[in-house]
Design an enzyme around this catalytic site. Structure first.
Site, mmCIF file in Angstrom:
data_model
loop_
_atom_site.group_PDB
_atom_site.id
_atom_site.type_symbol
_atom_site.label_atom_id
_atom_site.label_comp_id
_atom_site.label_asym_id
_atom_site.label_seq_id
_atom_site.Cartn_x
_atom_site.Cartn_y
_atom_site.Cartn_z
ATOM 1 N N SER A 23 0.845 -1.193 0.000
ATOM 2 C CA SER A 23 0.000 0.000 0.000
ATOM 3 C C SER A 23 0.876 1.236 0.000
ATOM 4 O O SER A 23 1.586 1.474 -0.965
ATOM 5 C CB SER A 23 -1.024 -0.128 1.127
ATOM 6 O OG SER A 23 -1.002 0.841 2.062
ATOM 7 N N HIS A 50 -3.099 -0.865 -2.872
ATOM 8 C CA HIS A 50 -4.235 -0.049 -2.413
ATOM 9 C C HIS A 50 -4.188 1.306 -3.124
ATOM 10 O O HIS A 50 -3.167 1.979 -3.106
ATOM 11 C CB HIS A 50 -4.151 0.203 -0.908
ATOM 12 C CG HIS A 50 -4.380 -1.032 -0.093
ATOM 13 N ND1 HIS A 50 -4.057 -1.105 1.230
ATOM 14 C CD2 HIS A 50 -4.918 -2.238 -0.412
ATOM 15 C CE1 HIS A 50 -4.378 -2.308 1.702
ATOM 16 N NE2 HIS A 50 -4.890 -3.010 0.726
ATOM 17 N N ASP A 146 -3.509 -5.148 6.255
ATOM 18 C CA ASP A 146 -4.023 -6.014 5.203
ATOM 19 C C ASP A 146 -2.886 -6.914 4.694
ATOM 20 O O ASP A 146 -1.755 -6.457 4.542
ATOM 21 C CB ASP A 146 -4.566 -5.152 4.056
ATOM 22 C CG ASP A 146 -5.312 -5.970 3.019
ATOM 23 O OD1 ASP A 146 -5.670 -7.135 3.310
ATOM 24 O OD2 ASP A 146 -5.548 -5.439 1.918
#
Lengths: 206, 275
Positions: A23, A50, A146
């Site tokens: 991300s 992301h 995540d």
């Protein structure tokens, strides 16, 4: 009589696919990593970064000029080709389906996970179910947790796992969370990853 | 959440789908296993089941469980005028052709809780077409169909609906079409008289009408290739010559044998026309 297999040596062509999640700082990290992969790199590479939900992704444009491998935005029902990079599209989860025709990409518009769609856990868990031990999982820089559970799913199914050394990550939270969730095979700075990824692909010694 | 990345899960998943088909006649066997896996794991979690075998036991012997499970398996959270550019594409490229028909039939396949059907009704009214139109909104989930028919959405969702509607090229204000009551926005009854909500399965039922426009968005991505082929076959059969098909933002005909039956009209918005 065939030569007995050394148990410590990875089997030839150890993985058919590598899933990668990142991300914050991820695009920069990938610009260091992806261009180093050779044109004959064999595993497919499925990547979740992301990104803002409602903006078109420029990842394919950015990386197709820099990489020696073909780079695509993942499309639903697309058969997964070796040596090809697929990015999850914005606002959809990317998953792996497998049937008699072989592995293919699947998208879903299900609810975000960890406030993210695409979510890394979603990709990793479905790829782990689809590829089993012939899968590598990689977590790079990022600012949330995540991917931590997904990486463990890869490991449980016998796949091989790699996490960016947190002190070398632009945002260490995601690598730290991945390491905290359980055992990981490799913890490395970006510079040392290409050799490992190549070894996963061709089964050579690491 | 239970571990989905095991061989046992794969086995239990197939057995559960078979059980649902035999007991309740709902056929999920052609759904994409990747998304089913996640949804069933969430359902098992909700019911406190440690395995899908436990879930199967309960859903077979406690029929009241099934509607809840069905929600897990089928319900899509959508929005009014979701992906506004899709509706702009309809206004610019499809509506002018629809004006040439004396009467219109529209099929919203997999309408879930109705957002797409109500959006199309509003769009067609704005474009002066609703009075000659009948919209069929179909789904396999009776609870979702009831919500769809009620046409009541939480007030806190209306701001994003309004924004989507404006971005879709609105000719009127969304507030013309609903009244706020009891924390909900209730959509206009005069729109509803043009919508028929009905049970229909793309997996097991056949074509029921000839339509000029068919909108089926974010449904086919949940089907495997064989079931997607079946559904697209129904769509091709149901659409009139030169009828329009709209798919979800990331759905396409690219990996389907039906690709040759359609011409892309607005490729980026997944609007196609039957050849």
């Amino acid at each position: 009589m065939p030569t007995p297999h050394r148990p410590s040596a990875p089997p030839a062509g150890r993985v058919d696919a590598i899933v990668l999640g990142t991300s914050a700082g991820g695009v920069e990290a990938l610009t260091h990593l992806l261009p180093t992969l050779p044109h004959d790199f064999r595993p497919a590479l499925l990547i979740v970064v992301h990104l803002p939900r409602h903006l078109p992704s420029l990842l394919v444009e950015v990386f197709s000029v820099r990489c020696r491998l073909p780079v695509h935005e993942a499309a639903d029902k697309q058969p997964i080709q070796p040596g090809t990079v697929y990015f999850a599209p914005p606002n959809h989860h990317l998953l792996v389906d497998r049937d008699a025709r072989g592995p293919s990409l699947a998208l879903s518009a299900d609810a975000p996970v960890h406030f993210s769609r695409p979510a890394i856990d979603v990709l990793f868990e479905s790829a782990a179910a689809g590829y089993g031990k012939r899968l590598g999982g990689v977590i790079l820089t990022g600012a949330n947790a995540d991917g931590a559970l997904g990486l463990q799913a890869v490991k449980r199914r016998g796949g091989v796992t790699l996490v960016q050394e947190p002190s070398t990550a632009r945002a260490p939270t995601m690598p730290q969370a991945a390491l905290a969730a359980g055992e990981v095979d490799f913890v490395l700075p970006l510079e040392q990853m290409p050799a490992v990824l190549r070894a996963w692909g061709d089964g050579g010694a690491i | 959440m239970l571990d989905v990345a095991t061989k046992e899960f794969d086995i239990e998943l197939r057995l559960l789908l078979e059980a649902l088909y035999l007991k309740y006649h709902y056929d999920f066997r052609g759904y994409a296993l990747s998304s089913l896996t996640r949804r069933l794991a969430q359902a098992a979690d909700h019911f406190g089941c440690a395995t899908l075998s436990q879930l199967q036991d309960r859903v077979l012997h406690e029929p009241t469980l099934f509607p809840v499970l069905l929600d897990y398996l089928t319900v899509q959270v959508s929005e009014l005028f979701r992906d506004p550019s899709y509706f702009r594409g309809l206004r610019e490229h499809v509506v002018p052709v629809l004006h040439t028909y004396p009467s219109l039939k529209v099929w919203v396949a997999g309408c879930s809780t109705g957002e797409e059907a109500w959006s199309l009704a509003i769009l067609l009214r704005e474009e002066g077409l609703l009075e000659r139109t009948l919209i069929y909104a179909t789904d396999i989930n009776p609870t979702a169909l009831q919500s769809a028919e009620a046409g009541v959405y939480a007030v806190d969702r209306v701001a994003s609906f309004t924004q989507n509607h404006q971005l879709s090229g609105a000719r009127t204000s969304l507030s013309d079409y609903y009244t706020a009551a009891y924390g909900g926005a209730v959509f206009d009854r005069s729109l509803k008289s043009h919508i028929v909500f009905s049970d229909h399965s793309l997996a097991t039922d056949s074509v029921f009408a000839e339509v000029q426009l068919l909108s089926c968005r974010n449904v086919l991505i949940y089907f495997n290739r064989d079931l997607q082929e079946r559904a697209l076959g129904l769509f091709a059969e149901s659409l009139c010559h030169k009828g329009f098909l709209g798919l979800g933002a990331r759905e396409s005909l690219r990996f389907s044998s039906h690709e040759a039956s359609f011409t892309p009209v607005v490729p980026e918005d997944r609007l196609y026309q039957k050849r």
